[in-house]
Design a protein around this motif. Structure first.
Motif, mmCIF file in Angstrom:
data_model
loop_
_atom_site.group_PDB
_atom_site.id
_atom_site.type_symbol
_atom_site.label_atom_id
_atom_site.label_comp_id
_atom_site.label_asym_id
_atom_site.label_seq_id
_atom_site.Cartn_x
_atom_site.Cartn_y
_atom_site.Cartn_z
ATOM 1 N N PRO A 31 -3.967 5.147 -9.723
ATOM 2 C CA PRO A 31 -3.245 3.939 -10.537
ATOM 3 C C PRO A 31 -2.081 2.726 -9.827
ATOM 4 O O PRO A 31 -0.843 3.875 -8.894
ATOM 5 C CB PRO A 31 -3.218 4.618 -11.817
ATOM 6 C CG PRO A 31 -3.477 5.806 -11.610
ATOM 7 C CD PRO A 31 -3.626 6.605 -10.519
ATOM 8 N N LEU A 32 -2.754 1.851 -9.757
ATOM 9 C CA LEU A 32 -1.627 1.160 -9.970
ATOM 10 C C LEU A 32 0.091 1.255 -10.109
ATOM 11 O O LEU A 32 0.061 1.172 -11.271
ATOM 12 C CB LEU A 32 -1.570 -0.920 -9.597
ATOM 13 C CG LEU A 32 -1.062 -1.565 -8.806
ATOM 14 C CD1 LEU A 32 -0.780 -1.680 -7.780
ATOM 15 C CD2 LEU A 32 -1.062 -2.981 -9.714
ATOM 16 N N GLN A 33 1.080 1.203 -9.337
ATOM 17 C CA GLN A 33 2.037 1.801 -9.522
ATOM 18 C C GLN A 33 2.942 0.652 -9.004
ATOM 19 O O GLN A 33 4.906 0.833 -9.184
ATOM 20 C CB GLN A 33 2.970 2.899 -9.294
ATOM 21 C CG GLN A 33 1.519 4.306 -10.566
ATOM 22 C CD GLN A 33 2.245 5.664 -10.166
ATOM 23 O OE1 GLN A 33 3.238 5.750 -9.728
ATOM 24 N NE2 GLN A 33 1.586 6.575 -10.058
ATOM 25 N N THR A 34 3.095 -0.041 -7.890
ATOM 26 C CA THR A 34 3.328 -0.951 -7.184
ATOM 27 C C THR A 34 4.019 -1.958 -7.904
ATOM 28 O O THR A 34 2.700 -2.727 -7.891
ATOM 29 C CB THR A 34 3.219 -0.779 -5.668
ATOM 30 O OG1 THR A 34 2.849 0.631 -4.947
ATOM 31 C CG2 THR A 34 4.192 -1.732 -5.082
ATOM 32 N N ASP A 35 5.382 -2.654 -7.525
ATOM 33 C CA ASP A 35 5.048 -3.883 -7.567
ATOM 34 C C ASP A 35 4.476 -4.977 -7.720
ATOM 35 O O ASP A 35 5.573 -4.900 -6.395
ATOM 36 C CB ASP A 35 6.755 -3.752 -8.735
ATOM 37 C CG ASP A 35 6.460 -5.590 -9.156
ATOM 38 O OD1 ASP A 35 5.903 -6.539 -9.257
ATOM 39 O OD2 ASP A 35 7.850 -5.608 -10.464
ATOM 40 N N TYR B 63 -1.297 0.589 3.193
ATOM 41 C CA TYR B 63 -0.868 1.034 2.223
ATOM 42 C C TYR B 63 0.874 1.565 3.192
ATOM 43 O O TYR B 63 1.642 1.346 2.104
ATOM 44 C CB TYR B 63 -1.402 2.482 2.033
ATOM 45 C CG TYR B 63 -0.428 3.293 0.531
ATOM 46 C CD1 TYR B 63 -0.672 2.125 -0.633
ATOM 47 C CD2 TYR B 63 0.255 4.058 0.451
ATOM 48 C CE1 TYR B 63 0.070 2.916 -1.332
ATOM 49 C CE2 TYR B 63 1.078 4.782 -0.415
ATOM 50 C CZ TYR B 63 1.195 4.283 -1.244
ATOM 51 O OH TYR B 63 1.748 4.518 -2.486
ATOM 52 N N PRO B 64 1.130 1.931 4.293
ATOM 53 C CA PRO B 64 2.080 2.865 4.707
ATOM 54 C C PRO B 64 3.650 1.138 4.616
ATOM 55 O O PRO B 64 4.388 1.411 4.488
ATOM 56 C CB PRO B 64 2.660 3.347 5.343
ATOM 57 C CG PRO B 64 0.910 4.041 5.860
ATOM 58 C CD PRO B 64 0.247 2.565 5.222
ATOM 59 N N TRP B 65 2.547 -0.105 4.794
ATOM 60 C CA TRP B 65 3.573 -0.454 5.044
ATOM 61 C C TRP B 65 4.124 -1.770 3.905
ATOM 62 O O TRP B 65 4.550 -2.430 3.977
ATOM 63 C CB TRP B 65 3.116 -1.329 6.457
ATOM 64 C CG TRP B 65 3.668 -1.529 7.681
ATOM 65 C CD1 TRP B 65 2.389 -0.527 8.949
ATOM 66 C CD2 TRP B 65 4.239 -1.537 8.017
ATOM 67 N NE1 TRP B 65 3.487 -0.307 9.738
ATOM 68 C CE2 TRP B 65 4.754 -0.972 9.608
ATOM 69 C CE3 TRP B 65 6.280 -2.531 8.060
ATOM 70 C CZ2 TRP B 65 5.441 -1.239 10.654
ATOM 71 C CZ3 TRP B 65 7.135 -2.600 8.755
ATOM 72 C CH2 TRP B 65 7.038 -1.613 10.280
ATOM 73 N N ILE B 66 3.145 -1.332 2.938
ATOM 74 C CA ILE B 66 3.559 -2.415 1.999
ATOM 75 C C ILE B 66 4.799 -2.730 1.294
ATOM 76 O O ILE B 66 4.999 -3.394 0.919
ATOM 77 C CB ILE B 66 2.160 -1.941 0.750
ATOM 78 C CG1 ILE B 66 0.914 -2.246 1.416
ATOM 79 C CG2 ILE B 66 2.422 -2.533 -0.668
ATOM 80 C CD1 ILE B 66 -0.221 -2.407 0.542
ATOM 81 N N PRO B 67 4.953 -0.498 0.864
ATOM 82 C CA PRO B 67 6.756 -1.153 0.175
ATOM 83 C C PRO B 67 7.148 -2.097 0.646
ATOM 84 O O PRO B 67 8.301 -2.971 0.445
ATOM 85 C CB PRO B 67 6.554 0.565 0.471
ATOM 86 C CG PRO B 67 5.647 1.338 0.264
ATOM 87 C CD PRO B 67 4.535 -0.136 0.788
ATOM 88 N N ALA B 68 7.226 -1.634 2.788
ATOM 89 C CA ALA B 68 8.430 -2.576 3.505
ATOM 90 C C ALA B 68 8.263 -3.687 3.221
ATOM 91 O O ALA B 68 9.241 -4.292 2.988
ATOM 92 C CB ALA B 68 8.765 -1.831 5.264
ATOM 93 N N VAL B 69 6.880 -4.588 3.308
ATOM 94 C CA VAL B 69 7.117 -5.956 3.283
ATOM 95 C C VAL B 69 7.895 -6.201 1.736
ATOM 96 O O VAL B 69 8.225 -7.365 2.129
ATOM 97 C CB VAL B 69 5.742 -5.843 3.479
ATOM 98 C CG1 VAL B 69 5.212 -7.877 3.297
ATOM 99 C CG2 VAL B 69 5.287 -5.660 5.129
ATOM 100 N N MET B 70 7.126 -5.368 0.898
ATOM 101 C CA MET B 70 7.383 -5.588 -0.091
ATOM 102 C C MET B 70 8.839 -6.289 -0.600
ATOM 103 O O MET B 70 9.261 -7.382 -0.689
ATOM 104 C CB MET B 70 6.763 -4.961 -1.482
ATOM 105 C CG MET B 70 7.048 -5.680 -2.514
ATOM 106 S SD MET B 70 6.515 -3.679 -3.510
ATOM 107 C CE MET B 70 7.367 -2.698 -3.599
ATOM 108 N N HIS B 71 9.684 -4.758 -0.351
ATOM 109 C CA HIS B 71 11.118 -5.368 -0.001
ATOM 110 C C HIS B 71 12.155 -6.554 0.713
ATOM 111 O O HIS B 71 12.904 -6.938 0.176
ATOM 112 C CB HIS B 71 12.059 -3.707 -0.120
ATOM 113 C CG HIS B 71 10.705 -2.687 -1.349
ATOM 114 N ND1 HIS B 71 11.596 -2.783 -2.455
ATOM 115 C CD2 HIS B 71 10.507 -1.628 -0.882
ATOM 116 C CE1 HIS B 71 10.953 -1.938 -3.398
ATOM 117 N NE2 HIS B 71 10.794 -0.688 -2.359
ATOM 118 N N ASN B 72 10.875 -6.233 1.960
ATOM 119 C CA ASN B 72 12.069 -7.754 2.796
ATOM 120 C C ASN B 72 11.448 -9.032 2.225
ATOM 121 O O ASN B 72 12.644 -9.832 2.138
ATOM 122 C CB ASN B 72 11.374 -7.003 4.373
ATOM 123 C CG ASN B 72 12.079 -6.098 4.747
ATOM 124 O OD1 ASN B 72 13.616 -5.120 4.149
ATOM 125 N ND2 ASN B 72 11.753 -5.551 5.651
#
Length: 236
Positions: free
Chosen positions: A3-7, A209-218
């Motif tokens: 399930p989607l947990q990433t904002d 997927y591995p890059w989504i958090p870094a792109v999002m936070h940046n």
């Protein structure tokens, strides 16, 4: 599916003309999701545009009569010998001779046979799963912000890989298999240009997927519109 947990709400602030699309490669049939209507005769890259216009997720599988080479690249079916020999590229005048088309095929990424049985698509506001890929179509100014968000904290080089045909391989298969963000200009790809899928001047970006958090936070942290970009007189 997880399930989607990433904002992912920060991507809405880009004000893209069409929403980002989450893509999931699946061995098993996704639950709670409708299949793409068999009455819609679409190529794999057209499914991306269909998802941008849709309010609900959908999936397709090997039974769907996909109209291009998408199922071949996804490992759902084999390429016919006539096509694999390079005859189509020569006939369409994309390549000088069949040998050039055949040689080109050796470099195009694809999944092994029967590894991917279903592919799910969902626009950002209807996404309920953690995507394998987040694919955006943007104008050059928006694309510059997204690509800079990748390198902002990492120093990672921009990467653009594509080919004159089978461009969907570089939006779907390559980022997933390599784990690298990839961008391309749809107007430089035969099928995408001929089908008039994206607005003129568009840049397509595929974020694994591995890059989504870094792109999002940046994107949350960095300055989007740099002072040096606001006119030649302010450039430093």
């Amino acid at each position: 599916m997880r399930p989607l947990q990433t904002d992912l709400s920060v991507f809405r602030k880009l004000n893209l003309e069409m929403p980002p699309i989450g893509v999931k490669f699946l061995f098993f049939k996704p639950e709670g999701m409708e299949p793409l209507s068999p009455e819609k005769h679409l190529s794999l890259c057209e499914m991306l545009v269909e998802a941008q216009r849709s309010e609900t997720p959908f999936y397709f599988d090997r039974r769907y009569q996909e109209t291009c080479v998408g199922k071949i690249l996804l490992g759902m079916q084999d390429m016919e010998a006539f096509a694999e020999s390079g005859q189509i590229g020569e006939k369409l005048q994309i390549f000088q001779e069949a040998r050039a088309n055949y040689a080109f095929y050796q470099h195009v990424p694809k999944f092994a046979r029967d590894v991917v049985n279903f592919v799910a698509f969902a626009p950002l506001d209807a996404m309920t799963f953690e995507p394998d890929l987040l694919i955006l179509s943007a104008n050059p100014d928006q694309a510059e912000i997204v690509m800079r968000s990748m390198t902002y904290s990492t120093g990672e080089l921009y990467n653009s890989r594509t080919t004159p045909v089978m461009g969907c391989a570089w939006l779907f298969v390559y980022p997933f298999q390599s784990g690298r963000v990839n961008y391309l200009v749809p107007a430089m790809v035969h099928g995408m240009k001929g089908r008039e899928l994206f607005p003129e001047g568009s840049v397509a970006i595929s974020i694994p997927y591995p890059w989504i958090p870094a792109v999002m936070h940046n994107l949350e942290e960095m300055v989007w519109h740099l002072p040096s970009h606001r006119g030649k007189g302010r450039y430093l």
